[in-house]
Motif scaffolding. Structure first.
Motif, PDB file in Angstrom:
ATOM      1  N   VAL A 715      64.280   8.170 -28.156  1.00 14.53           N
ATOM      2  CA  VAL A 715      62.987   7.563 -28.438  1.00 14.53           C
ATOM      3  C   VAL A 715      62.610   6.634 -27.281  1.00 14.53           C
ATOM      4  O   VAL A 715      63.298   5.661 -27.004  1.00 14.53           O
ATOM      5  CB  VAL A 715      63.023   6.786 -29.770  1.00 14.53           C
ATOM      6  N   LYS A 716      61.506   6.971 -26.642  1.00 15.10           N
ATOM      7  CA  LYS A 716      61.076   6.180 -25.482  1.00 15.10           C
ATOM      8  C   LYS A 716      60.375   4.902 -25.912  1.00 15.10           C
ATOM      9  O   LYS A 716      60.587   3.833 -25.328  1.00 15.10           O
ATOM     10  CB  LYS A 716      60.137   7.016 -24.603  1.00 15.10           C
ATOM     11  N   THR A 717      59.464   5.003 -26.903  1.00 13.48           N
ATOM     12  CA  THR A 717      58.737   3.847 -27.410  1.00 13.48           C
ATOM     13  C   THR A 717      58.674   3.918 -28.927  1.00 13.48           C
ATOM     14  O   THR A 717      58.618   5.001 -29.506  1.00 13.48           O
ATOM     15  CB  THR A 717      57.292   3.790 -26.854  1.00 13.48           C
ATOM     16  N   PHE A 718      58.683   2.752 -29.572  1.00 16.57           N
ATOM     17  CA  PHE A 718      58.526   2.672 -31.014  1.00 16.57           C
ATOM     18  C   PHE A 718      57.745   1.407 -31.337  1.00 16.57           C
ATOM     19  O   PHE A 718      57.398   0.620 -30.446  1.00 16.57           O
ATOM     20  CB  PHE A 718      59.888   2.681 -31.728  1.00 16.57           C
ATOM     21  N   ILE A 719      57.424   1.204 -32.609  1.00 12.62           N
ATOM     22  CA  ILE A 719      56.630   0.058 -33.043  1.00 12.62           C
ATOM     23  C   ILE A 719      57.435  -0.756 -34.046  1.00 12.62           C
ATOM     24  O   ILE A 719      58.082  -0.209 -34.939  1.00 12.62           O
ATOM     25  CB  ILE A 719      55.297   0.522 -33.664  1.00 12.62           C
ATOM     26  N   PHE A 720      57.395  -2.074 -33.885  1.00 11.98           N
ATOM     27  CA  PHE A 720      58.044  -2.965 -34.828  1.00 11.98           C
ATOM     28  C   PHE A 720      57.163  -4.200 -35.023  1.00 11.98           C
ATOM     29  O   PHE A 720      56.304  -4.506 -34.192  1.00 11.98           O
ATOM     30  CB  PHE A 720      59.433  -3.373 -34.344  1.00 11.98           C
ATOM     31  N   ASN A 721      57.382  -4.902 -36.125  1.00 18.51           N
ATOM     32  CA  ASN A 721      56.633  -6.125 -36.406  1.00 18.51           C
ATOM     33  C   ASN A 721      57.475  -7.338 -36.051  1.00 18.51           C
ATOM     34  O   ASN A 721      58.681  -7.374 -36.308  1.00 18.51           O
ATOM     35  CB  ASN A 721      56.238  -6.193 -37.886  1.00 18.51           C
ATOM     36  N   LYS A 722      56.834  -8.321 -35.478  1.00 24.79           N
ATOM     37  CA  LYS A 722      57.528  -9.548 -35.112  1.00 24.79           C
ATOM     38  C   LYS A 722      56.687 -10.736 -35.535  1.00 24.79           C
ATOM     39  O   LYS A 722      55.464 -10.748 -35.347  1.00 24.79           O
ATOM     40  CB  LYS A 722      57.786  -9.600 -33.609  1.00 24.79           C
TER      41      LYS A 722
END
Length: 903
Positions: A715-722
């Motif tokens: 996985v090159k890019t992913f999304i997370f909440n901070k």
């Protein structure tokens, strides 16, 4: 003819990931019948019926396809094996479901959430556009898999490795909902079904029913199908809950005597406390109406015109009542406290107010998805064309009213999170939670949200079969889509209970809308006594949008409703795509070798419109434009080593897309405790990964198989909440929280690996003497591991959100003489759910369910009884460490009794 009974009404099928549907010179034989013709003679001697036969045909199809795909087929009209679509999908190896209010609502495929949901190969638009919805209904999670009636479904496909012809947007897989078509069964079919549903926790009944008519005319060249469904079912949950969960202890927790009280081990990372203690009862009534219609016209063997439309309507009324005590990060509020070795505030005595809370929620949602197209081929069948246009629209209106009563005085409450059990709470005898003279109104709001997702799309697919070549078929096509997602928000939120008379409304002297709630059986009788009998409001009797003015009429505290630009947005996406796919069929020595190689081009332009707040407090329009271009190659091959053993391997570059709500440019702040906020990020980039698949499959007898698959994703890019503390421009730090507001934003993370193994074992016990030969088993197991660049606030590495390492299903069944029974066990390991305030990591504890069904078929009729969650499992969520419980929920068992008739 001996009556055949399909136990559980479904079969688990691995369906071929077909190229674009094309017309044939004559109706193509089913893959199952082809496999049966090719099966060894000794296998043909085994006679199977019902569920066993369905499973055998499923394995025949899996054996023939080149692709990596699994399916669930509702072979009995209007009946899936579980409560809804998501719960049926959990029976597929590598698919893990998320639950809300005891029901499956969404799925992770191989540990990743950013996947597509389709209906008949086109986007199933949900009111939130793509992904999850607004926080106001997060407890219920009204996603497409819960909005769409399962009775309309003919098949569910789970595509795990994307081919070039598949619409991009799936980081790990696509769920395609296939509705029934008139040519599925030639001639007339009439089916009716009905059932009653009983929820044992809140002692309420519900019911549902469906009716289907399908027929073909003019020598089976024209067909129509009409299907309608209705359900009205109760939903309930008793829980310990928290609005914010665990929040880092701020510097306000420190004193002169204990200057490092918020960080006793001195590592620079503050401890955490739960922002509020809530003991809650939630009750919903969900009414669903669904329907679909389809026609097919095939006047010649090389031309077919078709059209279909599906409709879903949801109407929900919900009441949610809870007793709460807000904790704080202010040291002066505590008489005593205890922090665990993990620096979690686990118990203490706090001087605080008592709160009675009531919410009324009404949700109305409508979804329509439609398409029309045709399939044409030359007379020799070598060239085909398949154009299609489709239109989808989904809307959701949410009306939320909330009133809180709060004690005028503070009291000493003793609390204990109870190390994973039901938390404890006690209060002094001087507090009478049923005395209205001790309470005042402290908070009230009226919210309204309108969410709309709308997509217009068109595509054209071509196919060509070369003559005399190892190339079996060449596929190509183009697609255009325009997706628009909007949210309009009207919110009035007013705090009462200040020091001036104008801001103080004592309950006893105010509007007579309060009542005493008596929930003595809350959480199975395990809830604290103080939280089961308390003063509450009759918010459900208030007029729509009238909570504020009912409590404070003519006070000037309730402004007129208007669309809040800081909580409203519009996101427009236009996508152009094209693909080329080459299919081949040859041999490696004496071993047949088939497969395909393809590439997909996709170009997306996005415009996000919202608002940004100026220092003056006013809002200015904000527009952000982004674009992305991707080339997505893919390849798959299948080698038949023997007539019972095969090996397949595949590769694809895959693309996931951010949830629509995450792309909002807006910032929303809660200016009442616990002083948090949410913001979008219109600059989010797509999620990209390289995926590799391989499987070895042994079909050792008819209807029996042992398959082992492995996959790896880079996985090159992913999304997370901070979440971080912020003091936005034009704001000041809220009272008692000098660090500012805890604002959560989605961000792109870089670098991650996902790898796993999937195992399927399936066999009927045909080798046993009668009647024991009616038994059989289906079992699957998956192990998924991941690593990312994401770390929690303590610097510890985190996996992908929503990923459980271990997941398995075991289904044991018996069917013979028209009688069938099934018991299904599902286990899901703990998983990391999200990032909470101050970068705390939120987890769900392991969860297991036991479901069962029995049924009997005689002639055209079937009677059945189903039961779910027989062990009455607890759903639990915690923060960082298992002792830090932030949610402890009971949803109870559910039983149903019904019938189905087909003519």
């Amino acid at each position: 003819m001996k009556t055949c009974f399909l136990m559980g009404s479904v079969c688990l099928v691995a369906m071929a990931a077909a190229a674009p549907a094309i017309a044939q010179d004559k109706p193509a034989p089913s893959a199952a019948s082809q496999a049966a013709d090719a099966a060894p003679a000794e296998d043909k001697d085994i006679v199977v019926t019902g569920f066993r036969r369905s499973l055998a045909e499923a394995l025949d199809v899996k054996r023939l396809t080149d692709q990596f795909q699994d399916s669930i087929v509702a072979t009995d009209v209007a009946k899936l094996p579980d409560n809804n679509i998501a719960e049926s999908l959990q029976r597929v190896s590598g698919v893990q479901i998320r639950r809300a209010l005891g029901e499956g609502t969404s799925v992770s495929i191989r540990g990743l959430r950013q996947n597509r949901t389709e209906i008949n190969g086109r986007t199933l638009v949900n009111p939130n556009g793509r992904g999850v919805g607004i926080a106001a209904v997060a407890d219920s999670d009204y996603g497409p898999l819960s909005l769409f009636p399962s009775e309309l479904i003919g098949r569910l496909d789970v595509i795990k490795l994307q081919g070039a012809e598949r619409t991009d947007g799936s980081l790990s897989g696509t769920v395609d909902i296939i509705t029934r078509k008139p040519f599925d069964k030639r001639g007339q079919l009439v089916s009716v079904s009905g059932s009653s549903v009983y929820s044992d926790q809140d002692k309420r009944w519900g019911y549902d029913g469906s009716a289907l008519y399908s027929n073909t005319f003019a020598n089976d060249t024209f067909g129509i199908l009409l299907n309608a469904t209705y359900s009205n079912k109760p939903v309930n949950e008793d829980s310990f809950n928290s609005f914010t969960g665990y929040t880092p202890l701020t510097s306000a927790f420190n004193t002169l005597a204990s200057p490092k009280a918020n960080d006793p081990n001195g590592d620079g990372i503050p401890g955490t406390y739960i922002a509020d203690f809530r003991f809650q009862r939630l009750r919903e009534k969900r009414e669903k109406i669904g329907g679909n219609g389809a026609f097919q016209w095939r006047p010649t063997d090389n031309f077919e015109l078709y059209g279909d439309a599906a409709y879903s309507h949801l109407k929900t009324t919900r009441t949610r009542d809870w007793f709460s005590v807000p904790l704080s990060s202010n040291a002066g509020d505590y008489a005593s406290y205890t922090l665990s070795p993990n620096e979690i505030l686990t118990s203490g005595v706090i001087n605080q107010v008592a709160q009675g809370n009531a919410e009324s929620l009404r949700v109305k949602s409508d979804t329509i998805s439609s398409a029309i197209g045709f399939k044409w081929s030359t007379n020799d069948g070598r060239f085909t064309a398949h154009p299609e246009v489709n239109y989808s629209r989904a809307t959701m209106d949410v009306t939320q009213e909330f009133v809180r009563v709060q004690s005028i005085s503070k009291y000493l409450f003793a609390f204990d999170v109870n190390n994973g059990g039901i938390p404890k709470l006690t209060a002094p005898a001087t507090l009478n939670t049923t005395d209205p003279t001790q309470f005042r109104y402290s908070n009230v709001f009226d919210n309204f949200n309108r969410n709309t997702g709308e997509e217009t799309a068109g595509k054209i697919d071509f196919s060509f079969k070369p003559a005399g070549s190892f190339l079996s078929r060449i596929d190509a096509g183009m697609r255009y889509s325009a997706l628009v997602t909007t949210r309009a928000t009207v919110q009035n939120q007013v705090a009462f209970g200040g020091t001036t008379p104008a801001n103080t409304i004592v309950v006893a002297n105010g509007p007579q809308i309060y009542n005493v709630r008596d929930y003595t059986g809350l959480l199975g009788g395990g809830a604290p006594a103080i939280a089961t009998r308390y003063l509450d409001t009759m918010v459900s009797t208030l007029p729509v949008g009238g909570a504020c003015n009912t409590i404070a009429p003519n006070s000037g505290l309730c402004p007129a409703g208007f669309v809040d630009p800081l909580q409203s947005f519009r996101i427009s996406e236009k996508t152009m795509a094209a693909y080329l796919k080459v299919n081949f069929a040859t041999a490696l020595g004496a071993m047949p070798l088939t497969g395909n190689v393809g590439i997909r081009y996709t170009d997306t332009a996005r415009v996000a419109n919202g608002a940004i707040k100026r220092a003056s407090g006013l809002a200015d329009p904000l527009t952000v434009k982004t674009s992305s271009i991707d080339w997505l190659p893919s390849a798959v091959a299948k080698l038949e080593i023997t007539d019972k053993l095969l090996f397949r391997v595949g590769y694809a570059k895959v693309l996931g897309l951010p949830d629509s709500v995450d792309l909002s440019p807006n910032l929303t702040l809660n200016r009442l405790t616990p002083y948090n906020g949410n913001a979008g990020n219109p600059q989010l980039q797509p999620l990209r990964a390289d995926q590799f698949d391989a499987s070895l499959e042994w079909y050792f007898a008819r209807g029996s198989a042992l398959t082992v698959g492995a996959f790896y994703k880079d996985v090159k890019t992913f999304i997370f909440n901070k979440a971080n503390y912020e003091i936005p421009l034009g704001e000041v730090a809220p009272p008692g929280q000098p660090e500012g507001y805890l604002v959560t934003r989605p961000l792109n993370g870089n670098g991650g690996k996902v790898k796993g193994v999937e195992v399927l074992f399936q066999t009927p016990f045909y080798f046993l003497p009668s009647p024991f030969d009616g038994f059989g088993v289906v079992a699957n197991f998956s192990y998924i591991d991941s690593s990312t660049s994401l770390v929690d606030r303590k610097g510890q590495s985190l996996p992908f959100q929503g990923l459980s390492k271990i997941n398995y299903n075991l289904v044991a069944y018996f069917e013979k003489y028209g009688f069938g029974a099934r018991v299904a066990y599902n286990y899901r390991d703990k998983f990391f759910d999200s990032v909470g305030p101050g970068s705390t990591a939120i987890y769900y504890a392991p969860f297991r369910t036991v479901d069962a069904s029995i049924r009997y078929e005689f002639g055209h009729f079937t009677i059945f009884a189903d039961a779910s969650n027989l062990t009455n499992e607890v759903q639990r969520r915690y923060v960082e460490s298992p002792e830090a419980t932030s949610f402890y929920g009971l949803q109870g068992r559910r039983f149903s009794l019904g019938f189905n008739a087909k003519f």
